[in-house]
Design a protein around this motif. Structure first.
Motif, mmCIF file in Angstrom:
data_model
loop_
_atom_site.group_PDB
_atom_site.id
_atom_site.type_symbol
_atom_site.label_atom_id
_atom_site.label_comp_id
_atom_site.label_asym_id
_atom_site.label_seq_id
_atom_site.Cartn_x
_atom_site.Cartn_y
_atom_site.Cartn_z
ATOM 1 N N ARG A 96 0.855 -1.189 0.000
ATOM 2 C CA ARG A 96 0.000 0.000 0.000
ATOM 3 C C ARG A 96 0.890 1.237 0.000
ATOM 4 O O ARG A 96 1.084 1.887 1.027
ATOM 5 C CB ARG A 96 -0.921 0.009 1.225
ATOM 6 C CG ARG A 96 -1.918 -1.147 1.283
ATOM 7 C CD ARG A 96 -2.958 -1.033 0.166
ATOM 8 N NE ARG A 96 -4.007 -2.027 0.317
ATOM 9 C CZ ARG A 96 -3.983 -3.245 -0.216
ATOM 10 N NH1 ARG A 96 -2.928 -3.609 -0.949
ATOM 11 N NH2 ARG A 96 -4.994 -4.080 -0.050
ATOM 12 N N GLN A 143 -5.789 1.634 10.198
ATOM 13 C CA GLN A 143 -7.082 1.663 9.503
ATOM 14 C C GLN A 143 -7.032 0.813 8.235
ATOM 15 O O GLN A 143 -7.986 0.081 7.932
ATOM 16 C CB GLN A 143 -7.453 3.114 9.165
ATOM 17 C CG GLN A 143 -7.828 3.944 10.388
ATOM 18 C CD GLN A 143 -7.933 5.430 10.086
ATOM 19 O OE1 GLN A 143 -7.357 5.931 9.111
ATOM 20 N NE2 GLN A 143 -8.674 6.153 10.923
ATOM 21 N N GLU A 144 -5.922 0.881 7.519
ATOM 22 C CA GLU A 144 -5.775 0.089 6.301
ATOM 23 C C GLU A 144 -5.664 -1.399 6.622
ATOM 24 O O GLU A 144 -6.251 -2.251 5.945
ATOM 25 C CB GLU A 144 -4.543 0.551 5.515
ATOM 26 C CG GLU A 144 -4.367 -0.131 4.165
ATOM 27 C CD GLU A 144 -5.485 0.182 3.194
ATOM 28 O OE1 GLU A 144 -5.707 -0.641 2.273
ATOM 29 O OE2 GLU A 144 -6.143 1.235 3.342
ATOM 30 N N LYS A 147 -8.980 -2.881 7.367
ATOM 31 C CA LYS A 147 -9.745 -3.107 6.132
ATOM 32 C C LYS A 147 -9.305 -4.414 5.468
ATOM 33 O O LYS A 147 -10.141 -5.188 4.982
ATOM 34 C CB LYS A 147 -9.528 -1.949 5.155
ATOM 35 C CG LYS A 147 -10.224 -0.664 5.535
ATOM 36 C CD LYS A 147 -9.922 0.414 4.489
ATOM 37 C CE LYS A 147 -10.517 1.748 4.882
ATOM 38 N NZ LYS A 147 -10.174 2.815 3.883
ATOM 39 N N ILE A 148 -8.002 -4.653 5.443
ATOM 40 C CA ILE A 148 -7.471 -5.865 4.817
ATOM 41 C C ILE A 148 -7.960 -7.113 5.543
ATOM 42 O O ILE A 148 -8.286 -8.138 4.930
ATOM 43 C CB ILE A 148 -5.926 -5.812 4.796
ATOM 44 C CG1 ILE A 148 -5.458 -4.724 3.817
ATOM 45 C CG2 ILE A 148 -5.336 -7.164 4.398
ATOM 46 C CD1 ILE A 148 -3.970 -4.417 3.889
ATOM 47 N N GLU A 150 -10.704 -7.427 7.274
ATOM 48 C CA GLU A 150 -12.156 -7.445 7.444
ATOM 49 C C GLU A 150 -12.838 -8.698 6.903
ATOM 50 O O GLU A 150 -13.726 -9.256 7.579
ATOM 51 C CB GLU A 150 -12.781 -6.200 6.801
ATOM 52 C CG GLU A 150 -14.283 -6.093 7.046
ATOM 53 C CD GLU A 150 -14.859 -4.807 6.492
ATOM 54 O OE1 GLU A 150 -15.951 -4.417 6.935
ATOM 55 O OE2 GLU A 150 -14.225 -4.185 5.615
#
Length: 336
Positions: A96, A143-144, A147-148, A150
């Motif tokens: 990322r 936060q990223e 998300k990954i 999730e």
């Protein structure tokens, strides 16, 4: 039963202040004392050093497979790594750019009872010399990462996140005076000011505009009254946001079993705070049977002789076996 270890081995296991000497044997004594099935290494590989890598030597000695993490955004940085004696089902790297300084490493293994367990290994940005901006950087990274993870979280599949978070947990103690004295001591001994050996120095933790006060910090480090004030201020202003965000979804394995113990992991020579963690999702947390910091290794080797971090280990019982698709252990997938 599956036992995991998270261990920042410092600069890929090399001591650059000692002409690049390897710490393979010391690290083995720490890791072997836990008898792990899985080991996550936030600073597992130093791309600047030609092989054979310390991580490869560790894996061979432990009878484990080695999985290197993705390349970090900076050539001077270290790669994460993963070692296991269990069959590997899949591997994924999450790059990322502009968000994660180091790619997130995901490895799914097959436990002895046939269950699949997914492990994420991270090393969040330090950026301490950027003040509060450093906390914002780690918050963005977390936060990223959430998300990954999730899809696994929503599916209720067992998984964990471990590594060096460079962040304190809410309500955790922080002995900033011990850290200051440690860093000042390193600064005094440092001869090559350009040496990047993984150790913290004043310039790496003090913002550029405030470095004119570095001599004052040397005075603070020698004055008990000023050290007490330093502890108070640091405890109030130390960034804790990304761990607070993470604990909304995941269980802090050490804190779950030890509500009141400090569990300090860094620096190993003068423990001041807890920044190395193993977090489990709710399904996996129900299987948690043990979690502790490895202060010594085999032959009572002090942790400080192996790395600047102490390792942390956790053990998970077998639990209930859920239906899972049959996947060959040779099915290795790589994703960006």
């Amino acid at each position: 039963m599956t036992r995991v270890v998270s261990y920042n081995i410092l600069a890929g296991g090399y001591s650059f202040r000692e002409r690049g000497a390897k710490r393979t044997e010391q690290l083995l004594k720490i890791i072997r004392s836990a008898q792990p099935d899985i080991v996550g290494l936030p600073e597992g590989i130093n791309p600047q050093v030609p092989g054979p890598m310390v991580a490869a030597e560790l894996a061979e000695a432990l009878g484990m497979q080695l999985v290197p993490g993705g390349l970090p955004t900076s050539r001077q940085d270290y790669q994460t790594a993963f070692m296991t004696r269990l069959p590997i089902v899949s591997v994924k790297h999450y790059d990322r750019p502009g968000i994660l300084a180091r790619p997130l490493l995901e490895v799914c293994v097959e436990e002895e009872n046939g269950q699949h367990l997914t492990i994420f290994v991270i090393h969040l940005s330090a950026s301490f010399n950027r003040g509060r901006a450093g906390g914002h950087i780690r918050m963005r990274e977390m936060q990223e990462i959430l998300k990954i993870m999730e899809p696994l979280r929503l599916a209720g599949k067992p998984h964990l996140l471990m590594g060096d978070f460079n962040t304190l947990s809410p309500k955790d103690a922080f002995t900033a005076s011990a850290l200051l004295k440690y860093v000042v001591g390193l600064d005094v001994k440092r001869k090559d000011k350009t040496l990047n050996d993984g150790h913290p120095y004043l310039d790496s933790v003090v913002p550029p505009k405030l470095r004119i006060f570095n001599p004052l910090l040397h005075i603070v480090a020698r004055t008990p009254f000023l050290l007490a004030l330093f502890d108070l201020a640091a405890s109030i202003y130390a960034p804790r946001g990304c761990i607070r965000l993470l604990t909304r979804e995941y269980q802090d394995c050490f804190r779950r079993l030890h509500p009141s113990e400090q569990g300090f992991t860094c620096p190993a020579a003068a423990p001041a705070g807890r920044i190395d963690y193993i977090f489990a999702n709710s399904v996996l947390a129900e299987r948690l049977e043990m979690c502790r910091v490895l202060e010594t290794g085999e032959d009572d080797l002090p942790g400080e002789q192996a790395s600047d971090h102490l390792a942390i280990t956790a053990e998970f019982g077998a639990g209930v076996i859920a239906d899972q698709p049959v996947t060959s252990s040779s099915d290795m997938s790589m994703h960006s």
